[in-house]
Design a protein around this motif. Structure first.
Motif, PDB file in Angstrom:
ATOM      1  N   LYS A 188      41.689  70.955 -21.581  1.00  0.00           N
ATOM      2  CA  LYS A 188      41.653  72.047 -20.618  1.00  0.00           C
ATOM      3  C   LYS A 188      43.057  72.629 -20.496  1.00  0.00           C
ATOM      4  O   LYS A 188      44.036  71.894 -20.383  1.00  0.00           O
ATOM      5  N   ALA A 189      43.153  73.966 -20.522  1.00  0.00           N
ATOM      6  CA  ALA A 189      44.453  74.638 -20.390  1.00  0.00           C
ATOM      7  C   ALA A 189      44.243  76.004 -19.747  1.00  0.00           C
ATOM      8  O   ALA A 189      43.170  76.623 -19.912  1.00  0.00           O
ATOM      9  N   LYS A 190      45.254  76.479 -19.024  1.00  0.00           N
ATOM     10  CA  LYS A 190      45.134  77.766 -18.327  1.00  0.00           C
ATOM     11  C   LYS A 190      45.048  78.927 -19.312  1.00  0.00           C
ATOM     12  O   LYS A 190      44.346  79.904 -19.084  1.00  0.00           O
ATOM     13  N   ASN A 191      45.804  78.798 -20.410  1.00  0.00           N
ATOM     14  CA  ASN A 191      45.842  79.862 -21.417  1.00  0.00           C
ATOM     15  C   ASN A 191      46.250  79.273 -22.768  1.00  0.00           C
ATOM     16  O   ASN A 191      46.514  78.066 -22.877  1.00  0.00           O
ATOM     17  N   LYS A 192      46.341  80.148 -23.771  1.00  0.00           N
ATOM     18  CA  LYS A 192      46.654  79.687 -25.118  1.00  0.00           C
ATOM     19  C   LYS A 192      48.078  79.140 -25.207  1.00  0.00           C
ATOM     20  O   LYS A 192      48.352  78.198 -25.963  1.00  0.00           O
ATOM     21  N   LYS A 217      39.577  78.392 -29.386  1.00  0.00           N
ATOM     22  CA  LYS A 217      39.109  78.574 -28.008  1.00  0.00           C
ATOM     23  C   LYS A 217      37.628  78.203 -27.960  1.00  0.00           C
ATOM     24  O   LYS A 217      36.829  78.681 -28.753  1.00  0.00           O
ATOM     25  N   LYS A 260      35.863  78.976 -21.333  1.00  0.00           N
ATOM     26  CA  LYS A 260      36.833  79.296 -20.294  1.00  0.00           C
ATOM     27  C   LYS A 260      37.755  78.102 -20.051  1.00  0.00           C
ATOM     28  O   LYS A 260      37.300  77.013 -19.698  1.00  0.00           O
ATOM     29  N   ASN A 261      39.052  78.322 -20.282  1.00  0.00           N
ATOM     30  CA  ASN A 261      40.078  77.294 -20.085  1.00  0.00           C
ATOM     31  C   ASN A 261      39.843  76.035 -20.928  1.00  0.00           C
ATOM     32  O   ASN A 261      40.315  74.963 -20.588  1.00  0.00           O
ATOM     33  N   SER A 262      39.107  76.184 -22.030  1.00  0.00           N
ATOM     34  CA  SER A 262      38.823  75.052 -22.910  1.00  0.00           C
ATOM     35  C   SER A 262      39.262  75.386 -24.334  1.00  0.00           C
ATOM     36  O   SER A 262      38.914  76.442 -24.861  1.00  0.00           O
ATOM     37  N   GLU A 310      49.743  77.473 -22.904  1.00  0.00           N
ATOM     38  CA  GLU A 310      49.731  76.092 -22.406  1.00  0.00           C
ATOM     39  C   GLU A 310      49.037  75.177 -23.413  1.00  0.00           C
ATOM     40  O   GLU A 310      49.467  74.030 -23.628  1.00  0.00           O
TER      41      GLU A 310
END
Length: 387
Positions: free
Chosen positions: A34-38, A6, A9-11, A40
């Protein structure tokens, strides 16, 4: 082996081990997404890993289009096996004067399909001519601009600098074919009579253009070895090109379509006479003769071939001086084909004489003439039925 880090934020940074060096240290391929959560991010990681293992992953290049242009020029465009001198010069002019000033600063990976669409739409506006003249660019000029852009991006794709060519999904601009202006048989007879006042080699050159339908570059490339006086034929197998920075060079014919064309006796007799003149010139020049491996029919006193543009320049002056209907020198080729069609010569024979890739090319170019000839043929049945 792969993992996710991580980064904010969202990266997330994706890590995939693709091997190990000589010291056993892992070699990693990384990519930040870029992703909403882990969860994704894991799905993106799986796709990323699959691309790498299948050899489909292309690492984003920081190379700009302007920097890549130098590589394209050196490693691709300057090789005559890739581009003809004329095409190379055309692409270089378009890229350096139209494309690089707008997109040269951009990274290859940043150029998207919409950029090319915008570029093409902008070319259709008035004021885009580089010669300062009023009006818009021709369809063929716009199509050439697209080809140049597409070519350099295709090389970037082949060389794995970008994943895909952003121009590949765009339809190539259509070029509307213009109906060529041609001479009728009466006009050709008038033209031939006027040639009697001009130097002998120009008479022979124009008659060769009319009878063979050869392009002006092909006529410039004709050598005495190509004429078979016994069989009354001429072999068209090469052409002359004269590109800026390259000079006069011999190249293959368009589409590499070599062909043997029969000649009329009258023209053969003229060629015999011209051959005697040219042979005497060569003997007189001795060691001053250039191009030792060639003996061009329309070379100068030193043996250098005539430039194709010299032919068209002389042709324009000839028409203006004699107040003849103005057509391009290339349109003598179309006049030749039209004359043969009207005389009932089969389209396949005409296609072979012109060096078209196949008969469909001939049909597409001269379809309107063939249609008129067909209508004239149908009218012959009227007299039969009336009887």
């Amino acid at each position: 082996m792969s993992n996710i880090e991580k980064r904010g934020k969202n990266s997330f940074r994706l890590n995939v081990i693709i091997g190990y060096d000589a010291n056993g240290v892992p070699i990693r391929e990384r990519k930040t997404v870029k992703a909403k959560n882990k969860t994704e991010a894991k799905l993106i990681l799986a796709e990323f890993e699959t691309e790498i293992h299948q050899g489909k992953y292309v690492k984003t290049s920081s190379l700009t289009l302007r920097k890549f242009y130098d590589d394209w020029l050196e490693k691709y465009a300057n090789d005559p096996n890739n581009l003809s001198p004329d095409t190379r010069q055309n692409y270089v002019n378009i890229l350096s004067k139209r494309i690089l000033p707008i997109y040269g600063h951009m990274k290859l990976s940043e150029i998207q399909t919409i950029h090319i669409i915008n570029f093409m739409n902008d070319l259709k506006k008035d004021g885009k001519r580089l010669d300062g003249k009023d009006g818009s660019l021709s369809d063929s000029s716009i199509a050439n601009c697209f080809r140049a852009f597409d070519n350099i991006l295709s090389r970037a794709t082949e060389w794995k600098l970008i994943k895909e060519n952003p121009a590949s999904s765009i339809k190539q601009p259509k070029v509307k074919s213009k109906k060529s202006d041609v001479y009728s048989s009466v006009e050709l007879n008038e033209l031939i009579s006027l040639l009697d006042k001009y130097p002998f080699h120009w008479r022979v050159l124009v008659l060769l253009a009319i009878t063979t339908g050869a392009r002006q570059g092909e006529i410039a490339g004709l050598e005495w070895k190509h004429i078979d006086f016994d069989k009354k034929t001429i072999l068209i197998e090469q052409s002359i090109t004269d590109a800026t920075g390259v000079g006069v060079k011999v190249k293959t014919t368009k589409n590499e379509r070599n062909r043997v064309v029969s000649l009329p006796v009258y023209l053969l007799q003229m060629l015999v006479k011209l051959n005697s003149q040219r042979t005497r010139e060569k003997e007189q020049m001795g060691d001053h003769w250039e191009w030792d491996d060639h003996f061009f029919i329309f070379g100068n006193e030193f043996g250098k071939p005539i430039r194709p543009d010299s032919i068209s320049q002389w042709w324009r002056r000839f028409l203006e001086k004699n107040k003849i209907k103005k057509i391009r020198f290339h349109d003598l080729r179309h006049s030749s084909a039209t004359l043969l069609i009207n005389e009932g010569v089969h389209a396949k024979v005409i296609s072979e004489r012109l060096g078209h890739a196949d008969i469909s090319t001939t049909m597409n170019i001269y379809g309107h003439v063939l249609s008129e000839a067909d209508q004239a043929a149908a009218s012959h049945f009227d007299s039969l039925f009336k009887k």
